[in-house]
Design an enzyme around this catalytic site. Structure first.
Site, PDB file in Angstrom:
ATOM      1  N   GLU A  33      25.900 -40.136  26.349  1.00 29.82           N
ATOM      2  CA  GLU A  33      24.991 -41.274  26.570  1.00 29.82           C
ATOM      3  C   GLU A  33      25.326 -41.965  27.901  1.00 29.82           C
ATOM      4  OE1 GLU A  33      23.110 -42.800  23.552  1.00 29.82           O
ATOM      5  OE2 GLU A  33      22.375 -44.548  24.631  1.00 29.82           O
ATOM      6  N   ASP A  38      27.746 -46.852  17.435  1.00 24.63           N
ATOM      7  CA  ASP A  38      26.571 -46.175  16.881  1.00 24.63           C
ATOM      8  C   ASP A  38      26.881 -44.738  16.477  1.00 24.63           C
ATOM      9  OD1 ASP A  38      25.534 -48.568  17.585  1.00 24.63           O
ATOM     10  OD2 ASP A  38      24.212 -47.814  19.156  1.00 24.63           O
ATOM     11  N   TYR A  56      22.473 -54.392  29.360  1.00 25.65           N
ATOM     12  CA  TYR A  56      23.639 -53.984  28.567  1.00 25.65           C
ATOM     13  C   TYR A  56      24.825 -53.726  29.499  1.00 25.65           C
ATOM     14  CZ  TYR A  56      26.395 -51.549  25.036  1.00 25.65           C
ATOM     15  OH  TYR A  56      27.401 -51.171  24.168  1.00 25.65           O
TER      16      TYR A  56
END
Ligand code: GAF
Length: 388
Positions: free
Chosen positions: A161, A173, A223
């Protein structure tokens, strides 16, 4: 035995496309009860895997190519192990990034065909991307017999990611997707990666998710900014306390002394994280003692911190939390996940759910001019191969 209709559907689609029998893996989305934006600060989180998941059907190819088919989008994407790179298309990155991690970590894999499907709503803060990454990692691990331990697959999904989606996410997650356990939340220490399953005992109370229907577009850039702001706070403290490695080690006294006088914005961000760390630990005790009311109050406090200090909420999320704040049947509510859209998580007395959904849906349509989507989240097991 539990049945998974989407697992059968991806299996059948694969067989139709490639006249071969695939391996099928399911990996769920997640909720997080409390402990938001604490994972990359090496704090604790309290997530659980849910009954919505990504499914992949995978099989060998005789060459080095990768052929992906996304069922919901009806889209095909082709690449090769020798030219792996992030794509402009978006969805293939969660698969290609994981294949790239296998190569970067020195594992031998060959070309593969993969069919992707699932029912985790995209961009709703339920970690559809982590679900796809974990499903892909587990599928490649099985298919090519690479014997990579579960925790290592989680770390590879996280790195995928970072590199292929460009978001410096924490580990929550992927960990929740891979390690989820039916009817339990995971108390995860994001520094040591020690974890404990805590039974989710909430007699007569259900987890209701209200989806704002706003895909968090700002989420990735903001983020990464939040992560930098936390690191900036740590750097200010480190000048005086070299033993402080992350906000996990920071206290409110340190923030007052070394951060507040220098940078008001960084102080505000760090204050939220340091308070949330403590709130999670107490909230976890509330859960163990069955004091859902006390846990719920902390969820409202978390929301206020995320909205006013960490500033990752949006008017739709605030509206949904404010709407239920004084409702006796709602024990706790807050925005969940990275922010800027997605879902609120609500702990609601079962008998009141129907009326609450009806009246919140109507109010949301009227005030925000959008459709509200509602899910009742059940807590399920993490990633596994589905025998078909
Ligand atoms: C996103 C990230 F992916 C997680 O790692 C976590 O930081 C979360 O936002 C906020 O708690 O879901």
């Amino acid at each position: 035995m539990q049945t998974f209709p989407i697992a059968h559907a991806v299996h059948n689609r694969y067989t139709e496309l490639y006249q071969d029998k695939p391996l099928v893996v399911r990996s769920p989305g997640r909720v997080n009860i409390i402990g938001e934006h604490t994972d990359y600060n090496e704090g604790f989180v309290l997530p659980a895997a849910i009954d919505k998941a990504a499914y992949v059907a995978i099989g060998h190819r005789s060459d080095n190519n990768i052929r992906l088919f996304a069922e919901e989008l009806d889209e095909t994407f082709e690449s090769s192990l020798s030219t792996l790179a992030p794509s402009d298309k978006g969805w293939p990155n969660y698969i290609l990034g994981v294949a790239d991690q296998f190569l970067k970590s020195g594992y031998t894999i060959g070309g593969f065909n993969l069919v992707l499907s699932g029912d985790v709503p995209i961009g709703a803060g339920l970690s559809s991307s982590a679900a796809i990454e974990c499903a892909t990692g587990f599928a490649l691990n099985e298919l090519f017999q690479t014997a990579i331990p579960r925790l290592e697959l989680v770390k590879m999904a996280q790195r995928a990611e970072h590199l292929f989606a460009g978001v410096r996410v924490g580990i929550m997650d992927m960990f929740a997707s891979a390690f989820g356990k039916k009817d339990h939340v995971i108390k995860l220490d994001c520094r040591s990666l020690d974890y404990e399953y805590v039974p989710l005992k909430m007699e007569g109370i259900k987890i209701v998710l209200f989806n704002t229907n706003i895909e968090h577009s700002l989420a990735s850039s903001e983020y990464n900014t939040r992560r930098q702001q936390c690191e900036a706070g740590v750097a200010l403290i480190q000048k005086h306390h070299p033993e402080v490695h992350s906000l996990r080690d920071a206290t409110m006294a340190m923030l007052h002394q070394y951060v507040e006088p220098v940078d008001a914005l960084i102080y505000k961000r760090c204050k939220y994280v340091v308070e949330e760390k403590e709130r999670l630990l107490q909230g976890c005790e509330d859960l163990r003692h069955g004091d859902i009311k006390a846990l719920g109050q902390k969820m409202f406090q978390t929301h206020d911190g995320l909205s006013k200090e960490y500033e990752v909420s949006c008017k739709e999320l605030d509206f949904l939390v404010d709407r239920v704040r004084n409702n006796e049947a709602v024990l706790g509510a807050r925005m969940m996940g990275g922010g800027f859209g997605g879902c609120t998580i609500n702990l609601v007395r079962e008998e009141a759910i129907e009326a609450l959904v009806q009246e919140t849906t109507a109010a949301y349509a009227k005030q925000m001019n959008r459709e509200l989507l509602t899910y009742i989240a059940l807590i399920e097991d993490g990633t596994s191969v589905i025998p078909i």
